[in-house]
Design a protein around this motif. Structure first.
Motif, short mmCIF file in Angstrom:
data_model
loop_
_atom_site.label_atom_id
_atom_site.label_comp_id
_atom_site.label_asym_id
_atom_site.label_seq_id
_atom_site.Cartn_x
_atom_site.Cartn_y
_atom_site.Cartn_z
N CYS A 70 0.82 -1.21 0.00
CA CYS A 70 0.00 0.00 0.00
C CYS A 70 0.86 1.26 0.00
O CYS A 70 0.42 2.32 -0.49
N ILE A 71 2.07 1.17 0.53
CA ILE A 71 2.91 2.36 0.64
C ILE A 71 3.31 2.90 -0.72
O ILE A 71 3.42 4.12 -0.90
N ASN A 72 3.54 2.02 -1.70
CA ASN A 72 3.89 2.54 -3.03
C ASN A 72 2.78 2.33 -4.07
O ASN A 72 3.01 2.38 -5.27
N GLY A 73 1.57 2.09 -3.57
CA GLY A 73 0.42 2.06 -4.45
C GLY A 73 0.21 0.78 -5.22
O GLY A 73 -0.64 0.73 -6.11
N LEU A 74 0.94 -0.28 -4.89
CA LEU A 74 0.70 -1.57 -5.56
C LEU A 74 -0.62 -2.18 -5.10
O LEU A 74 -1.22 -2.99 -5.81
N HIS A 91 -4.40 7.96 -6.16
CA HIS A 91 -4.21 6.93 -7.18
C HIS A 91 -4.31 7.48 -8.60
O HIS A 91 -4.62 6.76 -9.53
N GLY A 92 -3.99 8.77 -8.75
CA GLY A 92 -3.71 9.30 -10.08
C GLY A 92 -2.26 9.02 -10.43
O GLY A 92 -1.41 8.83 -9.56
N MET A 93 -1.94 9.04 -11.72
CA MET A 93 -0.59 8.69 -12.15
C MET A 93 0.45 9.67 -11.66
O MET A 93 1.59 9.30 -11.39
N TRP A 94 0.11 10.98 -11.53
CA TRP A 94 1.10 11.95 -11.07
C TRP A 94 1.60 11.58 -9.68
O TRP A 94 2.81 11.53 -9.44
N SER A 95 0.68 11.32 -8.76
CA SER A 95 1.05 10.98 -7.39
C SER A 95 1.84 9.68 -7.34
O SER A 95 2.89 9.60 -6.71
N LEU A 96 1.34 8.65 -8.01
CA LEU A 96 2.01 7.35 -7.97
C LEU A 96 3.41 7.42 -8.56
O LEU A 96 4.36 6.89 -7.99
N ASN A 97 3.56 8.07 -9.70
CA ASN A 97 4.87 8.14 -10.34
C ASN A 97 5.87 8.91 -9.49
O ASN A 97 7.04 8.52 -9.39
N LYS A 98 5.43 9.99 -8.87
CA LYS A 98 6.33 10.79 -8.04
C LYS A 98 6.79 10.00 -6.82
O LYS A 98 7.96 10.03 -6.45
N ILE A 99 5.85 9.28 -6.20
CA ILE A 99 6.21 8.47 -5.04
C ILE A 99 7.13 7.32 -5.44
O ILE A 99 8.13 7.04 -4.77
N ARG A 100 6.84 6.66 -6.56
CA ARG A 100 7.64 5.50 -6.96
C ARG A 100 9.05 5.88 -7.38
O ARG A 100 9.94 5.03 -7.40
N ARG A 101 9.26 7.15 -7.73
CA ARG A 101 10.63 7.60 -7.99
C ARG A 101 11.44 7.66 -6.70
O ARG A 101 12.67 7.60 -6.73
N ASN A 102 10.76 7.81 -5.58
CA ASN A 102 11.43 7.95 -4.28
C ASN A 102 11.47 6.66 -3.47
O ASN A 102 12.11 6.62 -2.43
N VAL A 103 10.75 5.65 -3.95
CA VAL A 103 10.60 4.41 -3.17
C VAL A 103 11.02 3.21 -4.02
O VAL A 103 10.45 2.96 -5.08
N GLY A 104 12.01 2.46 -3.54
CA GLY A 104 12.41 1.22 -4.20
C GLY A 104 11.76 0.04 -3.50
O GLY A 104 11.47 0.09 -2.30
#
Length: 264
Positions: A70-74, A91-104
């Motif tokens: 849930c933390i990275n929107g999976l 759960h828009g793409m802007w939010s998810l993409n920005k977070i996933r750039r910061n989270v491995g």
């Protein structure tokens, strides 16, 4: 009502992250998640500070993997608020993409592309997501492959590597995005016993170098060595949170005591 006043009212209703949340790497407030009628996460509240290492333990089916997904929107939580690296998770793409750039994230089963070499697996996301030039991406990839101690495997394909080596490639691949937070979902559960140590050693090195980490694992020796806090979950709830020595030596909740008596 005039259009300008309507716009101002709309903006005033939008929620901005709390100042405290901005200072945390991960913040979860009253998060609930269902699979049909199964309530898998129940009112989860969790805060993770920069450079903190949090181990999530508990029996199978307790909601551990769902929590970090849930933390990275999976996975999508139906209720509650999640803020990651200061960004509210929507759960828009802007939010998810920005977070996933910061989270491995490192999964149980490596998830490497079998038709690409180790080096190609590592440069793919930096080139396509962060628009890094190929030469710089390859230099960066070799740096992280050296860090996980397998630079000599760069031109091999995943199928030519051991399970432990593939998992270290998966870690290097995540590091190539230079994340602020690393999530690990039982990273050693698919490995043979003799391969577990090499992966745990890599994770210990990350922890010692200040990486913010949330790790779902049953490796309790690793948890005692690297964790700032251990979280114990059962039936979708966080039942106990404590420093590792306190958790292992003096667990409070009866369910935690029963769990530790079976695995230690």
């Amino acid at each position: 009502m005039h259009l300008k006043s309507m716009v101002r009212k709309d903006r005033s209703l939008r929620k901005s992250p709390d100042e405290k949340d901005k200072q945390l790497e991960v913040s979860m407030h009253r998060v609930n998640k269902w699979y049909g009628r199964l309530h898998v996460l129940r009112n989860i509240n969790l805060e993770v500070k920069p450079k903190e290492r949090v181990i999530i333990s508990g029996p199978s089916g307790s909601g551990k993997s769902t929590l970090i997904r849930c933390i990275n929107g999976l996975e999508r939580a139906e209720e509650g608020e999640i803020t990651v690296t200061g960004i509210p998770l929507k759960h828009g793409m802007w939010s998810l993409n920005k977070i996933r750039r910061n989270v491995g994230m490192v999964f149980q089963h490596f998830n490497l592309f079998p038709h690409l070499t180790v080096l190609e697996n590592c440069v793919l996301a930096p080139i396509w997501v962060k628009h890094v030039g190929r030469r710089k991406a390859e230099e960066q990839a070799m740096h992280y492959l050296e860090r996980v101690k397998i630079p000599d495997q760069a031109n091999k394909y995943p199928g030519q590597l051991s399970g432990g080596q593939q998992q270290r490639v998966a870690i290097a691949r995540s590091l190539c995005m230079e994340p602020r937070v690393m999530l690990f979902d039982e990273p050693t559960s698919a490995l043979d016993p003799e391969m577990i140590k090499e992966v745990l050693d890599t994770m210990i090195d990350l922890a010692e170098n200040g990486m913010t980490m949330l790790c779902v694992t049953h490796e309790m020796g690793f948890a005692r060595q690297v964790a700032d806090r251990v979280i114990f979950m059962d039936e979708g709830q966080i039942l106990e949170v404590a420093p590792p020595d306190e958790f292992f030596d003096h667990p409070v909740h009866e369910r935690a005591k029963a769990f530790l008596s079976q695995i230690l």
